[in-house]
Design an enzyme around this catalytic site. Structure first.
Site, PDB file in Angstrom:
ATOM      1  N   ASN A   9      -0.344   0.403  -5.267  1.00 19.56           N
ATOM      2  CA  ASN A   9      -1.388   1.383  -5.606  1.00 19.56           C
ATOM      3  C   ASN A   9      -0.791   2.775  -5.786  1.00 19.56           C
ATOM      4  O   ASN A   9       0.364   3.016  -5.418  1.00 19.56           O
ATOM      5  CB  ASN A   9      -2.503   1.396  -4.551  1.00 19.56           C
ATOM      6  CG  ASN A   9      -2.009   1.734  -3.158  1.00 19.56           C
ATOM      7  OD1 ASN A   9      -0.815   1.836  -2.910  1.00 19.56           O
ATOM      8  ND2 ASN A   9      -2.929   1.914  -2.234  1.00 19.56           N
ATOM      9  N   ASP A  26       0.851  -1.202   0.000  1.00 17.62           N
ATOM     10  CA  ASP A  26       0.000   0.000   0.000  1.00 17.62           C
ATOM     11  C   ASP A  26       0.885   1.250   0.000  1.00 17.62           C
ATOM     12  O   ASP A  26       0.885   2.034   0.936  1.00 17.62           O
ATOM     13  CB  ASP A  26      -0.900  -0.067   1.244  1.00 17.62           C
ATOM     14  CG  ASP A  26      -1.916   1.053   1.327  1.00 17.62           C
ATOM     15  OD1 ASP A  26      -2.056   1.814   0.361  1.00 17.62           O
ATOM     16  OD2 ASP A  26      -2.567   1.154   2.388  1.00 17.62           O
ATOM     17  N   ARG A  27       1.649   1.423  -1.077  1.00 14.05           N
ATOM     18  CA  ARG A  27       2.665   2.474  -1.117  1.00 14.05           C
ATOM     19  C   ARG A  27       2.082   3.846  -1.460  1.00 14.05           C
ATOM     20  O   ARG A  27       2.704   4.867  -1.203  1.00 14.05           O
ATOM     21  CB  ARG A  27       3.747   2.063  -2.120  1.00 14.05           C
ATOM     22  CG  ARG A  27       4.831   3.068  -2.415  1.00 14.05           C
ATOM     23  CD  ARG A  27       5.659   3.415  -1.186  1.00 14.05           C
ATOM     24  NE  ARG A  27       6.699   4.365  -1.535  1.00 14.05           N
ATOM     25  CZ  ARG A  27       6.501   5.658  -1.787  1.00 14.05           C
ATOM     26  NH1 ARG A  27       5.282   6.157  -1.732  1.00 14.05           N
ATOM     27  NH2 ARG A  27       7.512   6.449  -2.081  1.00 14.05           N
ATOM     28  N   LYS A  28       0.918   3.854  -2.087  1.00 16.70           N
ATOM     29  CA  LYS A  28       0.285   5.126  -2.485  1.00 16.70           C
ATOM     30  C   LYS A  28       1.279   6.053  -3.195  1.00 16.70           C
ATOM     31  O   LYS A  28       1.511   7.199  -2.779  1.00 16.70           O
ATOM     32  CB  LYS A  28      -0.329   5.859  -1.292  1.00 16.70           C
ATOM     33  CG  LYS A  28      -1.440   5.089  -0.599  1.00 16.70           C
ATOM     34  CD  LYS A  28      -2.097   5.929   0.471  1.00 16.70           C
ATOM     35  CE  LYS A  28      -3.201   5.195   1.201  1.00 16.70           C
ATOM     36  NZ  LYS A  28      -2.727   4.090   2.062  1.00 16.70           N
ATOM     37  N   PHE A  29       1.852   5.556  -4.284  1.00 14.00           N
ATOM     38  CA  PHE A  29       2.749   6.390  -5.083  1.00 14.00           C
ATOM     39  C   PHE A  29       2.016   7.656  -5.514  1.00 14.00           C
ATOM     40  O   PHE A  29       0.809   7.626  -5.779  1.00 14.00           O
ATOM     41  CB  PHE A  29       3.228   5.620  -6.316  1.00 14.00           C
ATOM     42  CG  PHE A  29       4.123   4.466  -5.993  1.00 14.00           C
ATOM     43  CD1 PHE A  29       5.466   4.670  -5.693  1.00 14.00           C
ATOM     44  CD2 PHE A  29       3.622   3.173  -5.968  1.00 14.00           C
ATOM     45  CE1 PHE A  29       6.313   3.598  -5.390  1.00 14.00           C
ATOM     46  CE2 PHE A  29       4.466   2.099  -5.672  1.00 14.00           C
ATOM     47  CZ  PHE A  29       5.796   2.314  -5.375  1.00 14.00           C
TER      48      PHE A  29
END
Ligand code: BMP
Length: 258
Positions: free
Chosen positions: A121, A92-95
């Site tokens: 993601n 769940d890195r949320k780039f």
């Protein structure tokens, strides 16, 4: 009236990304739509939690950057457990940066996310280049991407117009983007059946955390909002018996599909 749901095995055939196909197939085979958010801060605790809840889940969600002693071996061991218990690993890195930067962030650094996570993601904010960058970092074959279309936190800025723009972005990249982090199903009909919807902010007791998190029950998320997968963190890993508690969440979320 009860929602008419397309079975996950049929949705596997509609999805154009290999990880999405694998996820729908695994949900149908294992009969689980539970994702555990394994937000623990030591590698051993992460691996122990993954081994304990592994039999109950379709996806293990990680935040590798909160693990204080992360090494390459942690990723290798997570993949071993994913094979052992039949689940996928979602970082769940949320780039949220430009394409060129996310290539490095996803494939390099200390964490080398693309080497162990099945999917990750991104925020759609920077535009299509973020998807192209992550596709480059990951390789098309064995990876996939979710876009954050909605968030669970109070006062978040992801309004309806933003959500619609995320949906349009996903539709431009169906080879790679196979779903959304959202609070509800965000694409109706058979077109929407090709994507997966994963919803965080799920807990059986619904008081918030004092930091803006807002919770719904598994039944509300799956039956009322027509999402596919519940994401549960503290409700499970902070309980006395995470394996047993995961089984309870799993049953509620799966029963809510019927
Ligand atoms: P918890 O169930 O303990 O509140 O954890 C929720 C998890 O889902 C956290 O890992 C958080 O980073 C993530 N998350 C969220 O809570 N809301 C969102 O909108 C998107 C998230 O990824």
């Amino acid at each position: 009236a009860k929602l008419q749901r397309t079975p996950f095995e049929d949705r596997a055939k509609l999805c154009k990304n290999a990880v999405g196909v694998a996820l729908f197939s695994l949900m149908a085979r294992k009969k689980t739509n539970l994702c555990v958010a394994a937000d623990v801060v030591e590698a051993k605790a992460l691996l122990d939690l993954a081994d304990a809840v592994g039999p109950q889940i379709c996806v293990l969600k990680t935040h590798c950057d909160i693990v204080r002693d992360w090494t390459d071996e942690t990723g290798t061991q997570l993949r071993f457990l994913a094979d052992k218990h039949d689940f996928l690993i979602f970082e769940d890195r949320k780039f949220a940066d430009i394409g060129n930067t996310v290539v490095q962030q996803c494939s390099g650094g200390v964490h080398r996310i693309a080497s162990w996570a099945h999917f990750t993601n991104a925020h759609a904010l920077p535009g299509d280049g973020i998807v192209d960058g992550l596709r480059t970092a990951a390789g098309v074959e064995n990876h996939g991407l979710l876009l954050l279309a909605q968030m669970s936190s109070a006062g978040n800025l992801l309004n309806k117009e933003y959500t619609s723009a995320c949906v349009e972005m996903a539709k431009r990249h169906t080879d790679f983007v196979f779903g959304f982090i959202s609070q509800e199903r965000v694409i109706e009909g058979s077109e929407g059946d090709a994507f997966v919807y994963m919803t965080p902010g799920v807990k059986l007791s619904q008081e918030g955390d004092g930091l803006g998190q807002q919770y719904n029950t598994p039944t509300a998320v799956i039956a009322d909002r027509n999402s596919d997968i519940i994401i549960v963190g503290r409700g499970i890993y902070k309980s006395d018996n995470p394996a047993a508690t995961a089984a309870i969440y799993r049953k509620q979320a799966w029963d809510a599909l019927a």
